[in-house]
Design a protein around this motif. Structure first.
Motif, PDB file in Angstrom:
ATOM      1  N   ARG A  67       0.828  -1.207   0.000  1.00 12.85           N
ATOM      2  CA  ARG A  67       0.000   0.000   0.000  1.00 12.85           C
ATOM      3  C   ARG A  67       0.865   1.262   0.000  1.00 12.85           C
ATOM      4  N   PHE A  68       1.989   1.229   0.713  1.00 16.02           N
ATOM      5  CA  PHE A  68       2.888   2.376   0.749  1.00 16.02           C
ATOM      6  C   PHE A  68       3.478   2.676  -0.627  1.00 16.02           C
ATOM      7  N   MET A  69       3.797   1.638  -1.370  1.00 15.17           N
ATOM      8  CA  MET A  69       4.449   1.818  -2.680  1.00 15.17           C
ATOM      9  C   MET A  69       3.465   2.129  -3.800  1.00 15.17           C
ATOM     10  N   GLN A  70       2.172   2.016  -3.559  1.00  8.73           N
ATOM     11  CA  GLN A  70       1.208   2.333  -4.604  1.00  8.73           C
ATOM     12  C   GLN A  70       1.303   3.815  -4.970  1.00  8.73           C
ATOM     13  N   GLY A  71       1.377   4.084  -6.264  1.00  8.28           N
ATOM     14  CA  GLY A  71       1.475   5.447  -6.751  1.00  8.28           C
ATOM     15  C   GLY A  71       2.888   5.999  -6.729  1.00  8.28           C
ATOM     16  N   ARG A  72       3.858   5.188  -6.351  1.00  7.01           N
ATOM     17  CA  ARG A  72       5.253   5.628  -6.311  1.00  7.01           C
ATOM     18  C   ARG A  72       6.006   5.006  -7.485  1.00  7.01           C
ATOM     19  N   ASN A  73       7.184   5.554  -7.759  1.00  6.15           N
ATOM     20  CA  ASN A  73       7.942   5.129  -8.931  1.00  6.15           C
ATOM     21  C   ASN A  73       8.444   3.696  -8.810  1.00  6.15           C
ATOM     22  N   GLY A  74       9.068   3.351  -7.712  1.00  8.42           N
ATOM     23  CA  GLY A  74       9.622   2.013  -7.551  1.00  8.42           C
ATOM     24  C   GLY A  74      10.997   1.915  -8.203  1.00  8.42           C
ATOM     25  N   VAL A  75      11.503   0.693  -8.257  1.00 10.28           N
ATOM     26  CA  VAL A  75      12.846   0.449  -8.779  1.00 10.28           C
ATOM     27  C   VAL A  75      12.758   0.239 -10.293  1.00 10.28           C
ATOM     28  N   ASP A  76      13.472   1.079 -11.052  1.00 12.38           N
ATOM     29  CA  ASP A  76      13.541   0.932 -12.498  1.00 12.38           C
ATOM     30  C   ASP A  76      15.000   0.700 -12.897  1.00 12.38           C
TER      31      ASP A  76
END
Length: 131
Positions: free
Chosen positions: A7-16
């Motif tokens: 839930r915290f990572m939803q809407g965030r960029n993340g690892v690319d």
């Protein structure tokens, strides 16, 4: 815990791909700093690590996507240039490479034919070179 992180990572960029490259660069800088005992490398690694996490947790995904795309384009161009160099290096014994004086197109001709007239396949300019 896994659900909270999701839930915290939803809407965030993340690892690319750019973040993966940054993490490898941080590791290399830390190793170099450890063996050379120069604090500048560790400081650079820390700064890059902070920037990497900023990108990973950023909610401005469109800007992070654009940064990643520019990195991928750069990496693709470097890969193409390296492969072209390897191919040309492997053929250097049998062929000579010339650039057209008009359009700068690279033309490959066989070695050992003396002075020949070369016609550019792109602009049809004729020029004479020694093979």
């Amino acid at each position: 815990m896994k659900e909270k992180f999701y839930r915290f990572m939803q809407g965030r960029n993340g690892v690319d791909e750019l973040a993966r490259m940054h993490s490898w660069l941080v590791l290399i800088l830390l190793l170099v700093g450890m063996f050379t005992r120069i604090g500048l490398f560790s400081l650079l690694a820390l700064g890059l690590l902070i920037y990497m996490y900023f990108r990973v947790f950023s909610r401005n995904t469109s800007k992070r996507y654009e940064e990643n795309r520019k990195y991928l384009d750069f990496r693709y161009n470097r890969t193409v240039a390296w492969n072209r160099f390897k191919k040309r290096f492997a053929q250097r014994r049998d062929y000579k490479f010339f650039k057209c004086p008009m359009c700068r197109q690279e033309v490959r001709v066989p070695r050992g034919h003396g002075k020949i007239e070369i016609t550019c396949p792109k602009c049809r300019e004729k020029f004479i070179r020694r093979t």
